[in-house]
Write a protein that holds these residues in place. Structure first.
Motif, mmCIF file in Angstrom:
data_model
loop_
_atom_site.group_PDB
_atom_site.id
_atom_site.type_symbol
_atom_site.label_atom_id
_atom_site.label_comp_id
_atom_site.label_asym_id
_atom_site.label_seq_id
_atom_site.Cartn_x
_atom_site.Cartn_y
_atom_site.Cartn_z
ATOM 1 N N GLN A 133 63.182 -55.567 -23.933
ATOM 2 C CA GLN A 133 64.047 -54.405 -23.774
ATOM 3 C C GLN A 133 63.323 -53.177 -24.312
ATOM 4 O O GLN A 133 62.318 -53.282 -25.007
ATOM 5 C CB GLN A 133 65.377 -54.593 -24.511
ATOM 6 N N GLN A 134 63.858 -52.008 -23.994
ATOM 7 C CA GLN A 134 63.272 -50.765 -24.491
ATOM 8 C C GLN A 134 63.596 -50.557 -25.966
ATOM 9 O O GLN A 134 64.621 -51.025 -26.466
ATOM 10 C CB GLN A 134 63.807 -49.572 -23.709
ATOM 11 N N PHE A 135 62.702 -49.824 -26.653
ATOM 12 C CA PHE A 135 63.011 -49.334 -27.990
ATOM 13 C C PHE A 135 62.599 -47.882 -28.081
ATOM 14 O O PHE A 135 62.032 -47.312 -27.136
ATOM 15 C CB PHE A 135 62.358 -50.198 -29.077
ATOM 16 N N SER A 136 62.907 -47.239 -29.190
ATOM 17 C CA SER A 136 62.625 -45.815 -29.343
ATOM 18 C C SER A 136 61.922 -45.562 -30.672
ATOM 19 O O SER A 136 61.703 -46.478 -31.469
ATOM 20 C CB SER A 136 63.914 -44.990 -29.246
ATOM 21 N N TRP A 137 61.601 -44.304 -30.902
ATOM 22 C CA TRP A 137 60.947 -43.882 -32.138
ATOM 23 C C TRP A 137 61.760 -42.781 -32.799
ATOM 24 O O TRP A 137 62.273 -41.883 -32.136
ATOM 25 C CB TRP A 137 59.539 -43.346 -31.845
ATOM 26 N N ASP A 138 61.848 -42.849 -34.113
ATOM 27 C CA ASP A 138 62.400 -41.766 -34.919
ATOM 28 C C ASP A 138 61.235 -41.192 -35.705
ATOM 29 O O ASP A 138 60.866 -41.701 -36.759
ATOM 30 C CB ASP A 138 63.483 -42.303 -35.860
ATOM 31 N N GLY A 139 60.600 -40.169 -35.156
ATOM 32 C CA GLY A 139 59.347 -39.698 -35.729
ATOM 33 C C GLY A 139 58.273 -40.756 -35.528
ATOM 34 O O GLY A 139 58.016 -41.193 -34.405
ATOM 35 N N ASN A 140 57.665 -41.217 -36.611
ATOM 36 C CA ASN A 140 56.626 -42.246 -36.537
ATOM 37 C C ASN A 140 57.148 -43.646 -36.857
ATOM 38 O O ASN A 140 56.355 -44.582 -37.055
ATOM 39 C CB ASN A 140 55.483 -41.899 -37.501
ATOM 40 N N ILE A 141 58.465 -43.787 -36.906
ATOM 41 C CA ILE A 141 59.089 -45.074 -37.236
ATOM 42 C C ILE A 141 59.756 -45.655 -35.990
ATOM 43 O O ILE A 141 60.592 -45.002 -35.368
ATOM 44 C CB ILE A 141 60.132 -44.913 -38.363
ATOM 45 N N PRO A 142 59.394 -46.881 -35.597
ATOM 46 C CA PRO A 142 60.049 -47.491 -34.434
ATOM 47 C C PRO A 142 61.475 -47.908 -34.758
ATOM 48 O O PRO A 142 61.779 -48.322 -35.881
ATOM 49 C CB PRO A 142 59.175 -48.714 -34.151
ATOM 50 N N TYR A 143 62.346 -47.776 -33.760
ATOM 51 C CA TYR A 143 63.730 -48.225 -33.914
ATOM 52 C C TYR A 143 64.061 -49.135 -32.734
ATOM 53 O O TYR A 143 63.946 -48.749 -31.570
ATOM 54 C CB TYR A 143 64.695 -47.039 -33.947
#
Length: 509
Positions: free
Chosen positions: A335-345
């Protein structure tokens, strides 16, 4: 606890999707949308292939420790059947386990690496392809890390054969599995899971420098051991499967925690921001898991990470138990994930059976609507996303309201170029916002001053037949009509992705 939504005509939609065609949605009497307009809209959009987890395999077998890369226009999966190593190649991520296996290594008998070949990883380093894997001589206590060397074609790891190259051992030579190499600031590193001593008390994460792709140099350093309750389910306690995710000067190590045979196998995260990777004090570990069991997904762990063919979307590939309590009977999920700045979420595991658009192959897939002004109309209620009374008050909660083509129901979609949109109310000039950047399902949606925060970034997923999901970048949760409520004025929320019409929307010019 699950919510009950109106199923509507979802089964019909899924049959159409399965047939691989996309038809204009029929006009609904009394709506402001003409059939001609929807036909024009559908013709202008690209429909992604829809799939559901778990990924299908040619033999319907158990798969584990997935390692996937994208190179030269193809996805490659490097795997093991315990006694041999193999690679598959696929044009699409969702079909990668349906492809023929190319067996690249069958070890000879009587060697320290003849048995129990685990968790191979495929890497192109210093001009050659290498495969890193754990193996033993038939006795688990003798597990160590080894490496194969392959061809030099950077765009095709199957161009050329693989031969045994070396054993990877730190100065303190102990039990070791799940090794992964990476580069940072011109230095090569290797991370793995190992025992502190010579008996199986617990598994820790270690790091060592490398002098070349097949040689460890110097002593190992422990950077993580099971500390929290979510890391200690099952005996022995386990940290394993470390994989680097580097963004800028930030090094994230995503690892697996708790017993892989339990429902509570999960992912944790270590993060180093000061560049001193060889000091345990440099690594921060959050007190909560990064990705853990949810709904019908048990024991999600041992992940790798890959981008979509257009280099826009990020995808996590992991294994989970095939069913509640099935332990090592596992399947591969993605599945897709995202980034919060340089931290993966990573959010939460999307449950098995939920329709997911495949990785995007171009901007028309990752950003399927052109910049412009649209109404956002619910499939389940035929009502529109609405700013109450068109008010310009920041913090006002967004509602659904009878489609009246008013300015309060018009939203400007502006592509951010990275697979996300900013969605701004024409009436108020304020942005659609996940209030407070909450990660919680059921959190309210508001309008708020444009502040560039990712709580105001939205992914638009083309689900076919003129309907879309709208996913918040901060939470990875979907724009939703609570309980499919038909009442005008119902306040809208974010919720877990599911198969119900309450999360499906027309985006109408």
């Amino acid at each position: 606890m699950k919510r009950i939504y109106l199923l509507g005509c979802w089964s019909i939609v899924m049959l159409v999707l399965a047939a691989g065609c996309r038809k204009p949605q029929a006009e609904t009497p009394g709506t402001a949308t003409s059939g001609a307009l929807l036909s024009k809209q559908n013709a202008a959009l690209s429909a992604s292939v829809i799939f559901t987890n778990a990924l299908p395999s040619a033999d319907n077998g158990s798969y584990y420790d997935p390692w996937v890369i994208y190179i030269g226009g193809s996805y490659y999966y490097c795997g093991s059947d315990g006694g041999r190593l193999w690679i598959t190649r696929s044009a699409t991520l969702q079909d990668i386990l349906l492809q023929p296996k190319t067996y690249i290594f069958t070890p000879p008998g009587g060697m320290p690496y003849s048995s129990n070949l685990w968790a191979p990883e495929l890497h192109y380093r210093s001009g050659r392809w290498y495969v890193y894997f754990a193996a033993d001589d038939g006795n688990n206590a003798n597990h160590r890390m080894f490496v194969l060397e392959g061809g030099a074609n950077a765009n095709n790891p199957l161009d050329g054969g693989y031969t045994y190259k070396a054993r990877l051992s730190a100065t303190t030579d102990r039990w070791a599995i799940d090794g992964s190499p990476f580069d940072y600031n011109g230095q090569q590193y290797f991370i793995w899971s190992g025992w502190e001593g010579t008996t199986n008390v617990s598994q820790y994460i270690y790091i060592a420098r490398m002098s070349n792709p097949y040689t460890l140099s110097g002593e190992r350093v422990e950077i993580s051991r099971p500390d929290y309750a979510w890391e200690k389910v099952g005996t022995p306690a386990v940290n394993e499967g470390p994989t680097p995710l580097i963004s800028g000067n930030t090094v994230n190590i995503i690892y697996s925690a708790s017993g892989s045979w339990t429902n509570d196998y999960c992912l944790g995260r270590l993060t180093c921001t000061n560049g001193n990777l060889m000091s345990k004090a440099s690594w921060n570990k959050p007190s909560t898991a990064a990705f853990s069991r949810f709904g019908n997904v048990y024991g999600p762990g041992h992940a790798s990470f890959v981008k979509s063919p257009d280099n826009i979307q990020w995808w996590i590939v992991y294994h989970s138990a095939n069913a509640d309590g099935s332990g090592w009977d596992r399947r591969v999920m993605t599945q897709q994930f995202s980034w919060d700045g340089n931290i993966p979420y990573f959010g939460y595991p999307i449950e098995k059976g939920i329709p997911i658009p495949a990785p995007s192959i171009g901007p028309s897939y990752s950003m399927p609507v052109a910049n412009g002004v649209y109404r956002i109309k619910s499939k389940v209620t035929s009502q529109c996303v609405d700013v109450p009374s068109g008010s310009a008050t920041a913090g006002l909660q967004i509602q659904q309201w009878t489609d009246n083509n008013a300015t309060a129901q018009k939203w400007n979609f502006s592509s951010l170029g990275n697979g996300y949109y900013k969605i701004t109310s024409v009436a108020s000039g304020l942005c659609l916002d996940n209030a407070g950047g909450s990660l919680n399902a059921g959190n309210i949606l508001i309008q708020w001053t444009d502040n560039g925060n990712i709580a105001q970034h939205w992914r638009v997923q083309d689900m076919g037949n003129g309907y879309f999901k709208i996913i918040n970048r901060r939470s990875l949760l979907a724009l939703n009509v609570p309980y499919s409520n038909q009442t005008p004025g119902t306040k809208l929320e974010q919720w877990y992705e599911n198969q119900y019409d309450a999360e499906l929307w027309q985006i109408i010019p």
